[in-house]
Design an enzyme around this catalytic site. Structure first.
Site, PDB file in Angstrom:
ATOM      1  N   MET A  17       1.323  -1.187  11.829  1.00  0.00           N
ATOM      2  CA  MET A  17       0.710  -2.144  12.744  1.00  0.00           C
ATOM      3  C   MET A  17       0.736  -1.711  14.209  1.00  0.00           C
ATOM      4  O   MET A  17       0.593  -2.533  15.103  1.00  0.00           O
ATOM      5  CB  MET A  17       1.392  -3.522  12.573  1.00  0.00           C
ATOM      6  CG  MET A  17       1.340  -4.050  11.148  1.00  0.00           C
ATOM      7  SD  MET A  17      -0.327  -4.022  10.419  1.00  0.00           S
ATOM      8  CE  MET A  17      -1.063  -5.416  11.238  1.00  0.00           C
TER       9      MET A  17
ATOM     10  N   ASN B 297       0.836  -1.217   0.000  1.00  0.00           N
ATOM     11  CA  ASN B 297       0.000   0.000   0.000  1.00  0.00           C
ATOM     12  C   ASN B 297       0.865   1.259   0.000  1.00  0.00           C
ATOM     13  O   ASN B 297       0.569   2.228  -0.710  1.00  0.00           O
ATOM     14  CB  ASN B 297      -0.928   0.022   1.224  1.00  0.00           C
ATOM     15  CG  ASN B 297      -2.212  -0.739   0.978  1.00  0.00           C
ATOM     16  OD1 ASN B 297      -3.058  -0.308   0.204  1.00  0.00           O
ATOM     17  ND2 ASN B 297      -2.357  -1.881   1.638  1.00  0.00           N
TER      18      ASN B 297
ATOM     19  N   HIS C  42      -7.920   0.211   6.134  1.00  0.00           N
ATOM     20  CA  HIS C  42      -8.165  -0.999   6.927  1.00  0.00           C
ATOM     21  C   HIS C  42      -8.787  -2.066   6.027  1.00  0.00           C
ATOM     22  O   HIS C  42      -9.706  -1.772   5.259  1.00  0.00           O
ATOM     23  CB  HIS C  42      -9.104  -0.680   8.098  1.00  0.00           C
ATOM     24  CG  HIS C  42      -9.353  -1.883   8.934  1.00  0.00           C
ATOM     25  ND1 HIS C  42      -8.408  -2.389   9.805  1.00  0.00           N
ATOM     26  CD2 HIS C  42     -10.412  -2.738   8.996  1.00  0.00           C
ATOM     27  CE1 HIS C  42      -8.876  -3.488  10.373  1.00  0.00           C
ATOM     28  NE2 HIS C  42     -10.084  -3.722   9.898  1.00  0.00           N
TER      29      HIS C  42
ATOM     30  N   ASP D  24      -9.649   1.674  14.473  1.00  0.00           N
ATOM     31  CA  ASP D  24     -10.371   1.587  13.195  1.00  0.00           C
ATOM     32  C   ASP D  24     -11.799   2.119  13.315  1.00  0.00           C
ATOM     33  O   ASP D  24     -12.729   1.601  12.689  1.00  0.00           O
ATOM     34  CB  ASP D  24     -10.383   0.130  12.687  1.00  0.00           C
ATOM     35  CG  ASP D  24      -8.974  -0.428  12.557  1.00  0.00           C
ATOM     36  OD1 ASP D  24      -8.085   0.314  12.106  1.00  0.00           O
ATOM     37  OD2 ASP D  24      -8.759  -1.597  12.921  1.00  0.00           O
TER      38      ASP D  24
ATOM     39  N   VAL E 146      -0.930   0.943  17.192  1.00  0.00           N
ATOM     40  CA  VAL E 146      -2.047   1.837  17.498  1.00  0.00           C
ATOM     41  C   VAL E 146      -1.460   3.125  18.061  1.00  0.00           C
ATOM     42  O   VAL E 146      -0.713   3.098  19.043  1.00  0.00           O
ATOM     43  CB  VAL E 146      -2.989   1.184  18.534  1.00  0.00           C
ATOM     44  CG1 VAL E 146      -4.111   2.145  18.914  1.00  0.00           C
ATOM     45  CG2 VAL E 146      -3.563  -0.117  17.980  1.00  0.00           C
ATOM     46  N   LEU E 147      -1.772   4.233  17.425  1.00  0.00           N
ATOM     47  CA  LEU E 147      -1.300   5.526  17.931  1.00  0.00           C
ATOM     48  C   LEU E 147      -2.107   5.888  19.179  1.00  0.00           C
ATOM     49  O   LEU E 147      -3.319   5.653  19.228  1.00  0.00           O
ATOM     50  CB  LEU E 147      -1.467   6.596  16.852  1.00  0.00           C
ATOM     51  CG  LEU E 147      -0.596   6.374  15.600  1.00  0.00           C
ATOM     52  CD1 LEU E 147      -1.051   7.268  14.454  1.00  0.00           C
ATOM     53  CD2 LEU E 147       0.883   6.596  15.909  1.00  0.00           C
TER      54      LEU E 147
ATOM     55  N   ASN F 267      -6.101   6.296   7.486  1.00  0.00           N
ATOM     56  CA  ASN F 267      -5.687   4.892   7.541  1.00  0.00           C
ATOM     57  C   ASN F 267      -6.455   4.083   6.516  1.00  0.00           C
ATOM     58  O   ASN F 267      -7.576   4.431   6.156  1.00  0.00           O
ATOM     59  CB  ASN F 267      -5.990   4.332   8.945  1.00  0.00           C
ATOM     60  CG  ASN F 267      -5.554   2.878   9.110  1.00  0.00           C
ATOM     61  OD1 ASN F 267      -4.483   2.493   8.654  1.00  0.00           O
ATOM     62  ND2 ASN F 267      -6.380   2.081   9.765  1.00  0.00           N
TER      63      ASN F 267
ATOM     64  N   ASP G  66      -9.301   8.298  14.568  1.00  0.00           N
ATOM     65  CA  ASP G  66      -9.669   8.949  15.833  1.00  0.00           C
ATOM     66  C   ASP G  66      -9.001   8.185  16.970  1.00  0.00           C
ATOM     67  O   ASP G  66      -8.109   7.364  16.733  1.00  0.00           O
ATOM     68  CB  ASP G  66     -11.195   9.057  15.972  1.00  0.00           C
ATOM     69  CG  ASP G  66     -11.861   7.713  16.162  1.00  0.00           C
ATOM     70  OD1 ASP G  66     -11.141   6.690  16.252  1.00  0.00           O
ATOM     71  OD2 ASP G  66     -13.098   7.671  16.228  1.00  0.00           O
TER      72      ASP G  66
END
Ligand code: GRF
Length: 222
Positions: A89, A15, A114, A150, A91-92, A112, A146
């Site tokens: 991969m 991607n 998904h 996801d 999570v912020l 993002n 957010d």
């Protein structure tokens, strides 16, 4: 409009590569400043080095907090307008995401992709879980990020039907190609300023586009 952007990725990088190629084709719109990666041995690093695009190692070894401080500094030092997650991969953290919200173009400056038709199958291994459940349609979603997993406002989605006699591998390979096309489509929406205007335009058989405004999702046009 020329947006200064970065891509964050962790692994294979298909991607990320597809985004880079699309941006390269519209240099008047995009300044791809760097690829940031949290995995020192990831294939995506080699791809971007070959493309001559700067790469940055995000150092999660000590802690997520320190890695996000490093990321935040890079974004502000380089005046980055938009962040694309492409197979990233991690999570912020909610605090980091909120810190990126003050942005002139969009509510969130993080986007993002998904591999599911959200809100179905958030999280990991989405294609595999969809197939285990016998889903006949799988697909992908591009959304703003957010504080949840996801769960941010959806920008665009597309799905594909399973073909007769198609194996899981073949089905997932077609879905990955769909991801590349969907992300390219979202770049076009941004190039055309459609996301900036606060709403999107159509819903058809193959995908639905959900309106995003500075107040998050506002409208679905049919
Ligand atoms: C893609 O399916 C992406 O949607 C998901 O992880 C996969 C990464 O693939 N988050 P690649 O690294 O882009 O090839």
């Amino acid at each position: 409009m020329k947006l200064r952007v970065v891509i964050l990725a962790s692994g294979r990088g298909s991607n990320a590569q597809s985004l880079a190629q699309k941006m390269h084709a519209s240099p008047q719109n995009w300044e791809l400043c760097a690829l940031l990666c949290d995995q020192p041995k990831a294939q995506v690093l080699q791809i971007f080095q070959n493309l001559g695009i700067p790469t940055v190692d995000l150092d999660y070894a000590k802690s997520k907090k320190e890695a996000e401080i490093q990321l935040e500094k890079f974004l502000s030092d380089n005046r980055i307008d938009l962040i694309f997650l492409a197979g990233f991969m991690r999570v912020l953290s909610p605090g980091f995401v909120e810190g990126q919200w003050e942005h002139k173009h969009t509510r969130s400056k993080i986007i993002n992709i998904h591999p599911s038709l959200l809100p179905k199958y958030p999280g990991l291994n989405s294609y595999e879980r969809a197939l285990e459940n016998g889903e006949k349609v799988i697909g992908a979603t591009v959304h703003f990020v957010d504080q949840g997993i996801d769960s941010g406002p959806i920008i665009a989605q597309r799905g594909i039907y399973r073909l007769p006699l198609e194996s899981n591998q073949e089905f997932m390979a077609r879905a990955l190609k769909l991801e590349h096309d969907l992300y390219a489509y979202v770049l076009e929406l941004i190039e055309q300023g459609i996301l900036n205007q606060g709403r999107l335009v159509k819903l058809d058989d193959y995908h639905k586009q959900i309106a995003c405004s500075s107040d998050a999702i506002s409208e679905v046009l049919q």
